[in-house]
Design a protein around this motif. Structure first.
Motif, PDB file in Angstrom:
ATOM      1  N   TYR A 155     -30.195   0.451 -21.124  1.00  0.00           N
ATOM      2  CA  TYR A 155     -29.257  -0.432 -20.428  1.00  0.00           C
ATOM      3  C   TYR A 155     -29.978  -1.736 -20.111  1.00  0.00           C
ATOM      4  O   TYR A 155     -31.200  -1.853 -20.314  1.00  0.00           O
ATOM      5  N   SER A 156     -29.257  -2.718 -19.613  1.00  0.00           N
ATOM      6  CA  SER A 156     -29.872  -3.970 -19.219  1.00  0.00           C
ATOM      7  C   SER A 156     -30.453  -3.822 -17.821  1.00  0.00           C
ATOM      8  O   SER A 156     -29.714  -3.749 -16.834  1.00  0.00           O
ATOM      9  N   LYS A 157     -31.757  -3.802 -17.731  1.00  0.00           N
ATOM     10  CA  LYS A 157     -32.394  -3.607 -16.435  1.00  0.00           C
ATOM     11  C   LYS A 157     -32.259  -4.849 -15.555  1.00  0.00           C
ATOM     12  O   LYS A 157     -32.132  -4.738 -14.334  1.00  0.00           O
ATOM     13  N   ALA A 158     -32.227  -6.024 -16.166  1.00  0.00           N
ATOM     14  CA  ALA A 158     -32.032  -7.244 -15.385  1.00  0.00           C
ATOM     15  C   ALA A 158     -30.645  -7.259 -14.752  1.00  0.00           C
ATOM     16  O   ALA A 158     -30.473  -7.642 -13.589  1.00  0.00           O
ATOM     17  N   GLU A 159     -29.632  -6.840 -15.509  1.00  0.00           N
ATOM     18  CA  GLU A 159     -28.269  -6.806 -14.972  1.00  0.00           C
ATOM     19  C   GLU A 159     -28.141  -5.759 -13.870  1.00  0.00           C
ATOM     20  O   GLU A 159     -27.447  -5.981 -12.869  1.00  0.00           O
ATOM     21  N   ALA A 160     -28.800  -4.621 -14.050  1.00  0.00           N
ATOM     22  CA  ALA A 160     -28.747  -3.583 -13.020  1.00  0.00           C
ATOM     23  C   ALA A 160     -29.430  -4.055 -11.743  1.00  0.00           C
ATOM     24  O   ALA A 160     -28.960  -3.795 -10.634  1.00  0.00           O
ATOM     25  N   LEU A 161     -30.538  -4.755 -11.891  1.00  0.00           N
ATOM     26  CA  LEU A 161     -31.215  -5.317 -10.724  1.00  0.00           C
ATOM     27  C   LEU A 161     -30.311  -6.315 -10.004  1.00  0.00           C
ATOM     28  O   LEU A 161     -30.215  -6.320  -8.775  1.00  0.00           O
ATOM     29  N   ALA A 162     -29.648  -7.177 -10.777  1.00  0.00           N
ATOM     30  CA  ALA A 162     -28.773  -8.177 -10.179  1.00  0.00           C
ATOM     31  C   ALA A 162     -27.586  -7.526  -9.481  1.00  0.00           C
ATOM     32  O   ALA A 162     -27.129  -7.985  -8.430  1.00  0.00           O
ATOM     33  N   ALA A 163     -27.086  -6.425 -10.060  1.00  0.00           N
ATOM     34  CA  ALA A 163     -25.901  -5.769  -9.507  1.00  0.00           C
ATOM     35  C   ALA A 163     -26.222  -4.903  -8.307  1.00  0.00           C
ATOM     36  O   ALA A 163     -25.505  -4.924  -7.299  1.00  0.00           O
ATOM     37  N   VAL A 164     -27.284  -4.123  -8.396  1.00  0.00           N
ATOM     38  CA  VAL A 164     -27.529  -3.076  -7.407  1.00  0.00           C
ATOM     39  C   VAL A 164     -28.768  -3.337  -6.559  1.00  0.00           C
ATOM     40  O   VAL A 164     -28.884  -2.826  -5.451  1.00  0.00           O
ATOM     41  N   GLY A 165     -29.699  -4.127  -7.057  1.00  0.00           N
ATOM     42  CA  GLY A 165     -30.895  -4.408  -6.287  1.00  0.00           C
ATOM     43  C   GLY A 165     -32.046  -3.492  -6.648  1.00  0.00           C
ATOM     44  O   GLY A 165     -31.920  -2.561  -7.444  1.00  0.00           O
ATOM     45  N   ALA A 166     -33.188  -3.731  -6.019  1.00  0.00           N
ATOM     46  CA  ALA A 166     -34.430  -3.055  -6.386  1.00  0.00           C
ATOM     47  C   ALA A 166     -34.455  -1.572  -6.051  1.00  0.00           C
ATOM     48  O   ALA A 166     -35.299  -0.843  -6.555  1.00  0.00           O
ATOM     49  N   LYS A 167     -33.530  -1.108  -5.207  1.00  0.00           N
ATOM     50  CA  LYS A 167     -33.513   0.310  -4.850  1.00  0.00           C
ATOM     51  C   LYS A 167     -32.616   1.130  -5.771  1.00  0.00           C
ATOM     52  O   LYS A 167     -32.392   2.314  -5.533  1.00  0.00           O
ATOM     53  N   ALA A 168     -32.107   0.523  -6.814  1.00  0.00           N
ATOM     54  CA  ALA A 168     -31.200   1.232  -7.716  1.00  0.00           C
ATOM     55  C   ALA A 168     -31.890   2.390  -8.421  1.00  0.00           C
ATOM     56  O   ALA A 168     -33.043   2.294  -8.818  1.00  0.00           O
ATOM     57  N   ASP A 169     -31.183   3.488  -8.567  1.00  0.00           N
ATOM     58  CA  ASP A 169     -31.601   4.610  -9.400  1.00  0.00           C
ATOM     59  C   ASP A 169     -30.639   4.674 -10.580  1.00  0.00           C
ATOM     60  O   ASP A 169     -29.441   4.788 -10.390  1.00  0.00           O
ATOM     61  N   VAL A 170     -31.160   4.574 -11.782  1.00  0.00           N
ATOM     62  CA  VAL A 170     -30.341   4.710 -12.986  1.00  0.00           C
ATOM     63  C   VAL A 170     -30.955   5.817 -13.822  1.00  0.00           C
ATOM     64  O   VAL A 170     -32.124   5.738 -14.192  1.00  0.00           O
ATOM     65  N   VAL A 171     -30.205   6.852 -14.077  1.00  0.00           N
ATOM     66  CA  VAL A 171     -30.706   7.975 -14.860  1.00  0.00           C
ATOM     67  C   VAL A 171     -29.757   8.226 -16.021  1.00  0.00           C
ATOM     68  O   VAL A 171     -28.543   8.109 -15.883  1.00  0.00           O
ATOM     69  N   ILE A 172     -30.329   8.540 -17.170  1.00  0.00           N
ATOM     70  CA  ILE A 172     -29.530   8.838 -18.363  1.00  0.00           C
ATOM     71  C   ILE A 172     -29.744  10.305 -18.712  1.00  0.00           C
ATOM     72  O   ILE A 172     -30.880  10.739 -18.924  1.00  0.00           O
ATOM     73  N   THR A 173     -28.662  11.051 -18.763  1.00  0.00           N
ATOM     74  CA  THR A 173     -28.734  12.476 -19.077  1.00  0.00           C
ATOM     75  C   THR A 173     -27.681  12.837 -20.115  1.00  0.00           C
ATOM     76  O   THR A 173     -26.798  12.037 -20.446  1.00  0.00           O
ATOM     77  N   CYS A 174     -27.786  14.048 -20.618  1.00  0.00           N
ATOM     78  CA  CYS A 174     -26.824  14.579 -21.579  1.00  0.00           C
ATOM     79  C   CYS A 174     -25.993  15.681 -20.929  1.00  0.00           C
ATOM     80  O   CYS A 174     -26.491  16.437 -20.087  1.00  0.00           O
ATOM     81  N   LYS A 175     -24.758  15.776 -21.339  1.00  0.00           N
ATOM     82  CA  LYS A 175     -23.893  16.883 -20.936  1.00  0.00           C
ATOM     83  C   LYS A 175     -22.954  17.213 -22.077  1.00  0.00           C
ATOM     84  O   LYS A 175     -22.175  16.363 -22.510  1.00  0.00           O
ATOM     85  N   ASP A 176     -23.057  18.445 -22.582  1.00  0.00           N
ATOM     86  CA  ASP A 176     -22.215  18.894 -23.688  1.00  0.00           C
ATOM     87  C   ASP A 176     -22.284  17.934 -24.877  1.00  0.00           C
ATOM     88  O   ASP A 176     -21.277  17.667 -25.543  1.00  0.00           O
ATOM     89  N   GLY A 177     -23.474  17.404 -25.136  1.00  0.00           N
ATOM     90  CA  GLY A 177     -23.655  16.527 -26.283  1.00  0.00           C
ATOM     91  C   GLY A 177     -23.313  15.074 -26.040  1.00  0.00           C
ATOM     92  O   GLY A 177     -23.486  14.238 -26.921  1.00  0.00           O
ATOM     93  N   ALA A 178     -22.812  14.758 -24.851  1.00  0.00           N
ATOM     94  CA  ALA A 178     -22.434  13.390 -24.512  1.00  0.00           C
ATOM     95  C   ALA A 178     -23.460  12.769 -23.580  1.00  0.00           C
ATOM     96  O   ALA A 178     -24.275  13.464 -22.971  1.00  0.00           O
ATOM     97  N   LEU A 179     -23.429  11.447 -23.459  1.00  0.00           N
ATOM     98  CA  LEU A 179     -24.378  10.708 -22.636  1.00  0.00           C
ATOM     99  C   LEU A 179     -23.749  10.269 -21.320  1.00  0.00           C
ATOM    100  O   LEU A 179     -22.573   9.894 -21.273  1.00  0.00           O
ATOM    101  N   ILE A 180     -24.551  10.288 -20.255  1.00  0.00           N
ATOM    102  CA  ILE A 180     -24.113   9.828 -18.939  1.00  0.00           C
ATOM    103  C   ILE A 180     -25.178   8.879 -18.383  1.00  0.00           C
ATOM    104  O   ILE A 180     -26.353   9.228 -18.330  1.00  0.00           O
ATOM    105  N   TRP A 181     -24.762   7.697 -17.982  1.00  0.00           N
ATOM    106  CA  TRP A 181     -25.627   6.745 -17.284  1.00  0.00           C
ATOM    107  C   TRP A 181     -25.204   6.755 -15.809  1.00  0.00           C
ATOM    108  O   TRP A 181     -24.157   6.198 -15.451  1.00  0.00           O
ATOM    109  N   SER A 182     -25.973   7.383 -14.943  1.00  0.00           N
ATOM    110  CA  SER A 182     -25.638   7.439 -13.521  1.00  0.00           C
ATOM    111  C   SER A 182     -26.309   6.267 -12.798  1.00  0.00           C
ATOM    112  O   SER A 182     -27.474   5.984 -13.022  1.00  0.00           O
TER     113      SER A 182
END
Length: 242
Positions: A155-182
Motif C-alpha cells: 500500500y502507499s505508506k505515505a498516504e497512510a501516514l497522511a490519513a491516519v498518522g504515525a500510530k497507524a497499524d496496517v496489516v495484510i492477511t489472507c482469508k479463504d484465499g482473499a486479501l485483507i488490508w486492515s
C-alpha cells in the motif's frame, strides 16, 4: 526526512510508522520479540508489506472503460467509498496487452480507495453519494480469492501516514484465499476517514478478466462492496494465500 518504522501490533499488526530524527532510513520489519501469544499469532499471519512508491510499473491495461476503472463501494444505505483501479504490466512493457504478454508476466492490481467520495463528478459516486460522513474506515478487502497471487502486496505508506498518522497499524492477511488490508489507529488518535485516499496493490500472474464485484470496505461499522479489475481462475495457477 523522518524515519518510517514498520512494526506489528497484536490485533492489526504491522505498525506503519514511528518517527525519528535520523535521515534516510529504510522501512524495517519487526523490532524485538512478540510481547504476547496474540501478538505472536498476528505476526505469524501478516504478510510483508511493500510500499507503492517503490514500485516500477509499465503501461496500464486499456480495457473497455479505458486504462482505469472507477466505481463505488456501497450497500443499501448508500455509497461509502469511491474506488479507482488499474492493472499495470512490469516496467518497460508498453503497451500492456494480456493477449501478447509473455507467459509468466506479473500484473500489478492497484486500487485507490477514497472514503466518502473523490469529488470528481465523472467518477465513482460523484454528486450522487448519499452515505453518511465516514468517521472510521477499518479495512479494504477482497471478497473473492486472489487468483494467481504471487505474495507481493502492499500500500502507499505515505498516504497512510497522511490519513491516519504515525500510530497507524496496517496489516495484510489472507482469508479463504482473499486479501485483507486492515487499518487501525488504536485507542484515541486519528482514524482513516472521509476524504483520505489510500492506494493498495497486489500482484498476480493472471490478467484481469474484467471488472467484478470482488472488493469491499469496512466503514462506519458496515461493509460496502463494489467492482474492480479481477482475474479469472486458471487451472494450475497458484495463490500465495493458499
Amino acid at each position: 526526512m523522518k524515519t518510517i518504522t514498520t512494526l506489528f501490533a497484536a490485533t492489526a499488526a504491522l505498525s506503519l510508522a514511528a518517527c525519528s530524527a535520523e535521515p534516510d532510513t529504510d522501512v524495517t520489519d519487526i523490532e524485538g520479540p512478540a510481547k504476547s501469544e496474540g501478538e505472536a499469532a498476528a505476526i505469524a499471519a501478516a504478510l510483508p508489506a511493500g510500499d507503492f512508491m517503490d514500485l516500477e510499473l509499465g503501461a496500464k491495461i486499456v480495457g473497455p472503460q479505458g486504462p482505469e476503472v472507477t466505481g463505488t463501494l456501497s450497500n443499501a444505505e448508500g455509497s461509502f467509498a469511491d474506488i479507482r483501479s488499474f492493472v499495470a504490466c512490469p516496467a518497460g512493457m508498453d503497451p500492456c496487452d494480456p493477449k501478447t504478454a509473455p507467459e509468466g508476466t506479473v500484473f500489478t492490481y492497484v486500487h485507490v480507495i477514497y472514503p466518502g467520495e473523490d469529488n470528481e463528478k465523472n467518477t465513482g459516486s460523484g454528486a450522487g453519494n448519499d452515505s453518511s460522513d465516514i468517521e472510521r474506515a477499518s479495512a479494504f478487502k477482497m471478497m473473492r480469492a486472489a487468483h494467481g497471487f504471487t505474495g507481493t502486496v502492499g500500500y502507499s505508506k505515505a498516504e497512510a501516514l497522511a490519513a491516519v498518522g504515525a500510530k497507524a497499524d496496517v496489516v495484510i492477511t489472507c482469508k479463504d484465499g482473499a486479501l485483507i488490508w486492515s487499518v487501525e489507529a488504536g485507542g484515541g488518535g486519528d482514524q482513516w476517514e472521509q476524504a483520505e485516499p489510500i492506494t493498495f496493490y497486489w500482484q498476480s500472474t493472471l490478467p484481469p478478466a474484467g471488472p467484478a464485484d470482488a472488493y469491499a470496505i469496512d466503514a462506519n461499522y458496515a461493509k460496502a462492496t463494489g467492482p474492480g479489475p479481477y482475474p479469472a481462475d486458471k487451472a494450475g495457477t497458484t495463490n500465495a494465500c493458499l
